[in-house]
Design an enzyme around this catalytic site. Structure first.
Site, PDB file in Angstrom:
ATOM      1  N   ARG A  46       0.853  -1.199   0.000  1.00 42.25           N
ATOM      2  CA  ARG A  46       0.000   0.000   0.000  1.00 42.25           C
ATOM      3  C   ARG A  46       0.885   1.244   0.000  1.00 42.25           C
ATOM      4  O   ARG A  46       0.621   2.211  -0.692  1.00 42.25           O
ATOM      5  CB  ARG A  46      -0.959   0.020   1.211  1.00 42.25           C
ATOM      6  CG  ARG A  46      -1.641   1.382   1.369  1.00 42.25           C
ATOM      7  CD  ARG A  46      -2.907   1.377   2.210  1.00 42.25           C
ATOM      8  NE  ARG A  46      -2.872   0.509   3.356  1.00 42.25           N
ATOM      9  CZ  ARG A  46      -2.206   0.765   4.509  1.00 42.25           C
ATOM     10  NH1 ARG A  46      -1.516   1.873   4.645  1.00 42.25           N
ATOM     11  NH2 ARG A  46      -2.234  -0.110   5.491  1.00 42.25           N
ATOM     12  N   TYR A  98     -15.435  17.178 -15.745  1.00 43.24           N
ATOM     13  CA  TYR A  98     -15.926  15.797 -15.760  1.00 43.24           C
ATOM     14  C   TYR A  98     -17.073  15.659 -14.758  1.00 43.24           C
ATOM     15  O   TYR A  98     -16.986  16.146 -13.627  1.00 43.24           O
ATOM     16  CB  TYR A  98     -14.760  14.883 -15.401  1.00 43.24           C
ATOM     17  CG  TYR A  98     -15.101  13.420 -15.388  1.00 43.24           C
ATOM     18  CD1 TYR A  98     -15.363  12.740 -16.572  1.00 43.24           C
ATOM     19  CD2 TYR A  98     -15.143  12.711 -14.196  1.00 43.24           C
ATOM     20  CE1 TYR A  98     -15.673  11.394 -16.564  1.00 43.24           C
ATOM     21  CE2 TYR A  98     -15.447  11.356 -14.179  1.00 43.24           C
ATOM     22  CZ  TYR A  98     -15.714  10.701 -15.359  1.00 43.24           C
ATOM     23  OH  TYR A  98     -16.020   9.370 -15.353  1.00 43.24           O
ATOM     24  N   ASP A 170      -6.741  19.016 -14.687  1.00 44.52           N
ATOM     25  CA  ASP A 170      -7.039  17.648 -15.112  1.00 44.52           C
ATOM     26  C   ASP A 170      -6.620  17.559 -16.578  1.00 44.52           C
ATOM     27  O   ASP A 170      -7.241  18.170 -17.458  1.00 44.52           O
ATOM     28  CB  ASP A 170      -8.542  17.375 -14.928  1.00 44.52           C
ATOM     29  CG  ASP A 170      -8.928  15.944 -15.302  1.00 44.52           C
ATOM     30  OD1 ASP A 170      -8.252  15.337 -16.153  1.00 44.52           O
ATOM     31  OD2 ASP A 170      -9.930  15.448 -14.750  1.00 44.52           O
ATOM     32  N   LYS A 195      -7.732   6.422 -19.497  1.00 45.59           N
ATOM     33  CA  LYS A 195      -8.014   6.912 -20.832  1.00 45.59           C
ATOM     34  C   LYS A 195      -6.770   6.770 -21.726  1.00 45.59           C
ATOM     35  O   LYS A 195      -6.305   5.667 -21.917  1.00 45.59           O
ATOM     36  CB  LYS A 195      -8.516   8.354 -20.741  1.00 45.59           C
ATOM     37  CG  LYS A 195      -9.566   8.568 -19.627  1.00 45.59           C
ATOM     38  CD  LYS A 195     -10.869   7.814 -19.854  1.00 45.59           C
ATOM     39  CE  LYS A 195     -11.783   7.796 -18.626  1.00 45.59           C
ATOM     40  NZ  LYS A 195     -12.091   9.101 -18.049  1.00 45.59           N
TER      41      LYS A 195
END
Ligand SMILES: *Cc1c(COP(=O)(O)O)cnc(C)c1O
Length: 380
Positions: A46, A98, A170, A195
């Site tokens: 982690r 978004y 972004d 993406k």
């Protein structure tokens, strides 16, 4: 190293233990300690994992950032950036963002005491007018989803910095191949690596890139504390996709230009939106702040929802689906998909009509793609 070389080589030295050319999938939770208080290197996946480190270093280099952090999704990356805020803080955001980011702002962070104001990102002075003494962040997405409006990154950075706020960009739509906002004054860049960066529609992921050491340390703390990390397989898939980012982006763009030109000459299309078209209201800004115009094309059909249904039914190659940035071409209907969480009133305000269609142009043969669109338009 230049961009294409960095995408293939940075963070991806041959494996010191075995000589493996490709960074292995370090599918392990934990790592051995040499002695009390002395980890051999890594400790617990982690906190850090070598496959993830390779991806983080490579992405940082492509965005010209000092530091990179990978997340389990783009939304986890957005959330990690928002962890920098405290109750009472204020964010000035471009209104064209978004849908999931808007939902996170309004449904998760507003109830926690953070306030947001949305401004027309195409007008640099709109950001300045909305700044308050407690504004800690200016949030932009350029080109924006799905209407491809641009924000002047340098102007937004100047406005933010004058008031002691940070500019967050972004950068999912252009990918670092076509735009690197940190070089234009942004403080933090984030991606949905789902993406273009991964590029093959087979992995969900996100990333935060910055050269701001304090911001990096705080987001890194949150990454480990909250734990929205990608697994080693996901990092490996993203790294594999990243190697071909340059060639994919060039082909996405070449196909998008041809399709934008085809659509803008078609009688059944009332508007074609693509930053590479000379008629795009911000074409000059696109030329100056981007290295290319990307692979997203949006257009409007006359007649609204019923025509859209007909159109997508007839398409054979374009796949009717959410998301973008993969090698296969997709078609989406923002009003009923990505922006369905907005009320009809909110959609109207941001210009997403029922006849608006967004294409994520893939890298298939462009003639096949144009024939598919032509055929479907004829059915409308
Ligand atoms: C997809 C997307 C996100 C969210 O990323 P996920 O990987 O789906 O969580 C954020 N911003 C933009 C611009 C996106 O396209």
């Amino acid at each position: 190293m230049r961009f294409s070389t960095k995408a293939i080589r940075v963070g991806q030295q041959s494996d010191p233990a075995t000589g493996s050319i490709i960074v292995p999938v370090y599918q392990t939770v934990n790592f051995v300690f040499d002695d009390v208080g002395k980890p051999h290197g890594y400790e617990y996946s982690r906190s850090a994992n070598p496959t993830r480190t390779a991806l983080e270093q490579c992405l940082a280099s492509l965005e010209e950032a000092k530091f990179g952090l990978a997340f389990a999704s783009g939304m986890a990356a957005v959330d990690a950036v928002l962890s920098l805020l405290r109750p009472g803080d204020h964010v000035v955001s471009a209104e064209h963002i978004y849908g999931g980011t808007f939902r996170l702002f309004e449904k998760v962070y507003v109830p926690r005491g953070i306030s947001f104001i949305y401004v027309d990102g195409t007008r640099p002075e709109a950001f300045a007018g909305a700044m308050r003494p407690n504004t800690k962040m200016v949030w932009i997405e350029t080109p924006a989803n799905p209407l491809l409006q641009l924000v002047d990154v340098r102007a937004a950075a100047d406005t933010a910095h004058k008031r002691g706020a940070k500019l967050v960009a972004d950068n999912t739509f252009p990918s670092p191949y076509f735009q690197r906002p940190l070089t234009q004054g942004a403080d933090i860049v984030l991606h949905s690596t789902t993406k273009y960066i991964s590029g093959h529609s087979d992995v969900i992921g996100g990333a935060v890139l910055t050269s701001d050491q304090a911001a990096y340390e705080a987001i890194r703390f949150h990454q480990n504390a909250a734990g929205a990390v990608p697994g080693p397989w996901d990092c490996w898939l993203s790294l594999r996709g990243l190697k071909t980012l340059s060639v994919r982006m060039r082909q996405h763009e070449a196909n998008a230009i041809a399709i934008a030109e085809f659509l803008s000459g078609h009688a059944k299309v009332i508007e074609t939106i693509y930053p590479g078209l000379p008629g795009h209201p911000q074409h000059k800004l696109a030329q100056s702040q981007m290295d290319g115009f990307g692979g997203m094309v949006t257009f409007r059909l006359d007649g609204g929802g019923e025509q859209v249904r007909r159109f997508v039914k007839v398409l054979k190659l374009f796949i009717f689906a959410e998301s973008l940035g993969g090698v296969e071409s997709l078609v989406c209907h923002p009003a009923s998909m990505s922006h369905a969480t907005l009320t009809a009133e909110e959609r109207k305000k941001v210009g997403i009509t029922d006849g608006t269609i967004r294409l994520s142009v893939g890298i298939e043969d462009v003639q096949d793609l144009i024939e598919d669109l032509d055929h479907a338009l004829a059915a409308c």
